[in-house]
Each structure stands twice: as C-alpha cells, then as structure tokens.
Design an enzyme around this catalytic site. Structure first.
Site, PDB file in Angstrom:
ATOM      1  N   SER A 193       2.682   2.048  -3.403  1.00  0.00           N
ATOM      2  CA  SER A 193       2.750   2.866  -2.180  1.00  0.00           C
ATOM      3  C   SER A 193       2.570   4.351  -2.534  1.00  0.00           C
ATOM      4  CB  SER A 193       4.054   2.561  -1.441  1.00  0.00           C
ATOM      5  OG  SER A 193       3.998   3.019  -0.125  1.00  0.00           O
ATOM      6  N   ASP A 353      -0.308  -5.921   4.884  1.00  0.00           N
ATOM      7  CA  ASP A 353       0.228  -4.553   4.868  1.00  0.00           C
ATOM      8  C   ASP A 353      -0.146  -3.828   6.164  1.00  0.00           C
ATOM      9  OD1 ASP A 353       0.798  -1.846   4.278  1.00  0.00           O
ATOM     10  OD2 ASP A 353       0.286  -2.110   2.166  1.00  0.00           O
ATOM     11  N   HIS A 386       3.674  -4.779   3.572  1.00  0.00           N
ATOM     12  CA  HIS A 386       3.589  -3.700   2.594  1.00  0.00           C
ATOM     13  C   HIS A 386       4.528  -3.956   1.411  1.00  0.00           C
ATOM     14  CE1 HIS A 386       2.775   0.361   1.230  1.00  0.00           C
ATOM     15  NE2 HIS A 386       4.050   0.680   1.277  1.00  0.00           N
TER      16      HIS A 386
END
Lengths: 406, 406
Positions: A193, A353, A386
């Site tokens: 991320s 995601d 995610h």
C-alpha cells in the site's frame, strides 16, 4: 546533517524496551553495535534514527528529525544483503517478530519474514523504517516526526504549522538512515500500500541504489479514485468539534472523528467476502435485534467501531491528515514518471482491491515496461480486498522468494 | 383507514405545482380525475396520497401519513397495465419527465420510460411512489412522512421519536395507494438499489398482486458488507455537533455532517473508471497545486463536496439515519425468505458495484430459483459501479422491454 542511529534507553518510557534489549543481548543476538541480528525466535528491538536537520521537498527546514526502525537477520560484511521494508498508511515499521514474548501478534508481514521464509533472515538483513508523520504517533513502539512532535524552537507540538511532507520526504529520510549505517545499495525495497508508493519512489528517486522492488497493493501514482477515497477517509476528523483546525494539543483530541475515519479506512480496505464470511447479519448482542431499536447494532458494525476505537488510542488526527495529503499528491518520478525505473519489479496486487483498482495496477505495470524495466505480476485472491496484501501475503510467498533470489 | 389520493393545490408552497397542473390540463393531458395520462412530452405532476392512519410493522400507530407519487402513461379500463417504480436511497418518485420545461434534467430513469421506450407509456401506466422517511424531505417536489414531519398531536416535527420503519412499511403504504386507486394487480414492480429491495419485498409480501419484478442493482437482503457501509455512510452525521441526538428542528441542522455523509454515499456508489475518466488528477483550481498547500484540492474532491452540499440542502439528517436502518434490517420475505417469490424475476446488476457485491446478487438469484420462480440475469458494464443501474440503465433496455412484454 550529522545523523545518529541509536538504541532506545535511559528515558522512563523506554524501560520496557531496554529490558528487551537486555534479553536480546543475553541471546547473543547482536552482530553489530547498532543492528540487531536476532533471528525471529529472538525479540525485536525498535531503534531511533536522528537527523539533526532536514529540508523537505517543499523547502521547509526541520531540526531533530527522528524516525524509528527495526531489523531482522544479519547485515553481511559487504552490507549487500539489505532489504528495506516500507510500511502502509496505518502501519509502523513493525513488520515481523515480537517486542516481547507476550505480544498477542507478530509484525504484519511475519508470514514471509524469518529464517527459511521468503524474506529469509538467514540470508537477508531486513530493515524496516517508520515514516515521517506516522499515524501511530502515540504508540510507544513508534518513533516519528510530525505535527504531534514537540518543535525544538518552542517545546510545544508543531500542530498544523508542521510542513506538508511527501512520499519523497519519507524516502529521503530513509536514505539518510542507510547512509548513516554505511549501506550504499539495497538488494530490494518492498512494502504494501503506502509502502508500495515508497518502493516506486525509491526506484525513481534513487535508481542507482535499488536492486529490485516489490510494490504490493499499490500503484505508481494516486489516481482520481484514490484521491477521492483519501478525502472521504479524512472527512470525519474535520467534523469533530475538538479538531479545531488541528490545534488540539494539550486539550481534548478529536478522538471521535479519528475513530470514524479509521472505521472507513478499515472498511474500504476490506471486501465483501470478508464481511460476509466473518460477520454476515449476526447481531452485536444476543437479545438486541437491530430491527427492534434504532440503537441496536449488527456485529460487523460493533466490531469495526471497536477496532477503530482501539486504533484511535495510539493515532493522531493531524498525522492522519498529513498522510492523506502525502498519498494524494503522490506520483512517482515526477514529470518523467515510472519510465525512470531501471530495477526489475515484482508487482503484487489483489483484484478485489477497492482502493488501488486493477486498472491503476495495470497502468503502472505498463508504464514501467515502457521505460524498459522488467515487470512480473502476481495476484493474490484471498477475499480480503486491499488487505490481501497484508493478511494473505503468503499466497505470493514463493514468487517473492524466487524474485529476491534471482 | 380512509386514504385519499389528491392533487396538490391551495397551500402557498404548492403554487408552482398548481401552475404545472394548469399547464398539463391545458395540454389535455388528463384521462382520469386523479391520474395524469400525459405522454412524457407533457409535464409531470406530483400528487399526494394520504393515509389517515397507519400501523407500522413494529406496531407504532401513525396518523395522517402522506407520500407523493407521479405517473406516466394511461391507466387502461381494466387497470391491468400498471408498473410500479420504487426509488433508491437518495432518490424520489421522479423517475421520468419534467415538472416544468426549464428543469435541467428529467427523472432518473427517463432513458427507459416514455413513448416507445422499454417502459412504453403508450402501453403501460407507470406509477412511481415516494417512500416513507424519504431523504429529500425538504424538496418541494417530495411528499413524505418521517422525523421531519410535523406530528399531528404536537404540531412539531417528530424528530427521533418517529418510529423505526422498514422496507415492508414502504411497500404497505404503496399497497394502500394502489387500493385507493382501485389497482388490484401490478404488471410489474421495478426499481434500482433500495428500489430493488422494495421490489423483492412486494414479491414476497404480496405475491398474488405482483406479475413480475425487475430488481436493479440490489440483493434480497442486506449482507454484512452492506450493513457496514450503511453505518459508515451515517457516521459523519452523528459527529456533527448540531445533530444533538436528532433534536435539531427549529435550530441549526447538522448540515456539515449530512454533506459528508452524502459525499461518502456518492463515492461508494461510484467506481474507479468514472473517477479517473472524469477527473483523474486534475486540480480543483488552476494555479492551486494540491501539492503546495494542505488546503488545495483536486477536482474530484471539490466536485464531490459540491454535489454533496447541493444535495444536503434538500435532505434531512434524521431521514438519512432512518433510511440507513430500514436498509440494514432488510431481508425480503422474513423467515421464509426469497423462496416465497412466485413471480418471474429479471435481475439486473453491475459487476463493478461496490455496495451490492456480485456474490450477493448471485446468492439472491440462486435463492429465488430454489423457490421455483424463474430468474433471468442481465449485467450492465458502464463503468459507473453501483450507479450503472441508474446512469446506464439503457444498456439493459431491450432485455427489460422483452421481459415486460412477455
């Protein structure tokens, strides 16, 4: 700049960490004065790096900039076996291991970091760094510099006069840490991320230093969709009457707004299969049917509130907003962009995601390939959205091992 | 109950509507006293249905319950050509046409409603109804009953003492409207999102009345994922210091919280392709680089704020929370569930829908089929996510036409 990398000890709040250092020393875990070489059956120690002065990309001069870091494995004599781990938005440098035997959980990527694991601590020296404006500013295991930090000139927290910082600033501070440790090359940079954003920034900003990157669940810039989500995350903080334009130190903090912000973060980083498998339509409390009273909740609502409230205890609302900004304005490599990357890339993503859409991941891979660097892509499909990049990273474990060992 | 269905006139705030009625009359658009038969090149008129008394599913007695409705096409002599349209969370009964020639846009499903269109007003009488606790309580074109309504006993708005209401309550009030109009059978019930929930509820609650249903972008119950999102939508309202537990009538309303809530609604009902094609990383204002100042925004942020602020002007925060509850507790058919459905179903969805996940849509189709009713499935792929069911409904237009004409 005359930076210093030092272990924590001496201050009262560091006594527990000091004890851990002693335990680690008893285990014979120190290969170098400042770098713990403990295998992960030993305990992990947080260390502090101090930069006496740092000028941000935007031109603001900061004094006494500190970030925390920790490491797993042994630095070899050539200092050529370093993998840098960069953390996610709400994360810290605690990527593996435990600070003390009773910690309920190890660091977030423990599944792939350790002896014999894909990031093999028998082979690599894994160094993980806290960022500037780290969200968890009030976590005793986090060392960071941001609005909640006492400014050297006034002795009071910077608050909203802290300068805007960028992902490149995070990377520049990490570079100074590596310089201090005498590490000239990185075998790899790797993170999930916001950690992926730092990996792209490393590969475009310091191409001569970086051997390869493994960006996980992240794209080479923040697209319009991500920009909008980051803004939605932040909005509850500004609604909290305690926020007061960011001037809340020494008074009641905007904890309710921060809690709701963290709730939206957790939810948008999740996915339907997770919510439905874990909670479904279960009630929060037996006998309290949500259909009978406006105040009765479902289990999924109560659990998200509980998680968010716990996280808000250690987090800082201004740091949250500064991180939102740093992520929104991120575009690796500036005007030249991702074509600047020369290092091989292993790009790991999840099609579930919601934040980094598959189209953003694909565009990133395509743009890097245009510049000539090889890109290998691996997808995780663990049903967490995610968060697959953290909770189910082991799905990509063997691909990571092969890529790192090439 | 002695319900009445009447046109608006007489009260000062209805003068403009009264003028529209006169224009429509001049156009010779009235086939029946209470039901405008205007083709959609004529103007649309909002009407009010009043139920002198209504008892909610939860057992609360309400007096003087009003909802608005409008209609397109001509009711046939047998009253057998009626399609009921049920609206979405933030919508109203304005599904097609214009109230006045200068309206900037027609009703939300105008693309498929009109002469020769899939919902052919030359053939069908399309009746669209406002729900109880309609979000847009302060829109002069909406008639609803909810917390913002003046209670007959006190003359002051109900506020949070308004009873919890369910999707079944919405349907029961619509049933009373149909009874008043002498409509015993529905050719079809059809609506997007919360409108789909009403369609499922009609098919399980009044199977003998419903000929077929067309649920669009909605599942047969609220799964854990949707329950959590509805809670996240609501959270900014409760943070607004003006909210005051829902007791804000006659003082400053929690408009800032409601605006942020509506922003999250719009975003989560959207999709990455939409945000990136429409806005990408464009700045909100030329010369104001978001990377240069914490206050400078991207275009997507500014536009979402602007849309939300405009919607908040006509919306009511308590109504928002009551709608959240009604949607969260929704499970069509109660204990028996979707197997109760006997009517053929055309289920329309978008795989880009973040709110009603493809797995929820598929589970719904499977459960209905288990009960024996035929289910046809059509997918829209317009890149708008959940909003495909409104913005790109024409993609399913011919499938809808064939299904309705069977």
């Amino acid at each position: 700049m005359t930076p210093t990398a030092s272990s924590h000890h001496g201050t009262p709040e560091r006594k527990r960490v000091g004890a851990i250092v002693r335990i680690a020393a008893l285990l014979g875990a120190f290969a170098l004065a400042v770098t713990p070489a403990a295998a992960l059956d030993a305990l992990v120690q947080k260390q502090t790096f101090t930069l006496p002065s740092y000028t941000t990309v935007g031109g603001a001069a900061l004094r006494d900039v500190k970030v925390g870091w920790e490491a797993y494995g042994t630095l070899n004599a050539e200092k050529s076996n370093v993998i840098l781990i960069t953390h996610f938005f709400s994360g810290t440098s605690h990527a593996a291991g435990r600070y003390k035997p009773t910690d309920p959980a190890p660091g977030y990527w423990d599944a792939i970091i350790g002896p014999g694991k894909p990031l093999d601590t028998d082979k690599y020296y894994i160094l993980s760094s806290d960022t500037l404006v780290n969200l968890n500013a009030h976590d005793p295991n986090v060392v960071t510099t941001g609005p909640a930090t006492k400014a050297p000139d006034t002795g009071a927290p910077y608050g909203p006069r802290f300068p805007l910082v960028t992902i490149r600033d995070f990377v520049n501070v990490q570079k100074a840490l590596l310089d201090e440790l005498g590490i000239a090359k990185l075998h790899a940079v790797m993170g999930p991320s916001m950690g992926a954003l730092q990996a792209y920034e490393w590969a475009t900003g310091y191409p001569e230093v970086v051997g390869r990157i493994v960006p996980v669940i992240g794209s080479g810039d923040a697209d319009g969709w991500l920009v909008a989500w980051l803004d939605a995350w932040a909005s509850p903080i500004r609604l909290d009457p305690n926020f007061n334009g960011g001037n809340y130190y020494g008074r009641a903090a905007p904890k309710a707004g921060l809690t709701q912000a963290l709730k939206i973060v957790t939810l948008s980083a999740g996915a339907a299969p997770w919510a439905n498998t874990t909670f479904g339509r279960k009630w929060a409390e037996p006998g309290k049917d949500p259909a009978q009273d406006m105040a009765n909740k479902y289990a999924v609502e109560a659990k998200l509130d509980e998680i968010a409230a716990a996280r808000a205890e250690l987090a800082d609302a201004n740091h949250f907003l500064y991180l939102v900004k740093a992520n929104q304005i991120f575009a690796a490599g500036g005007d030249v962009g991702l074509a600047r990357i020369t290092a091989p890339v292993l790009l790991i993503s999840s099609d579930g995601d919601l934040l980094f859409h598959p189209s953003a991941i694909q565009r990133t891979a395509d743009e890097i390939r245009k510049g000539g660097a090889p890109v290998e892509q691996v997808k995780i499909s663990g049903g967490r959205g995610h968060l697959d990049g953290i909770a189910n990273i082991q799905e990509a474990g063997e691909a990571i091992r092969r890529f790192l060992d090439k």
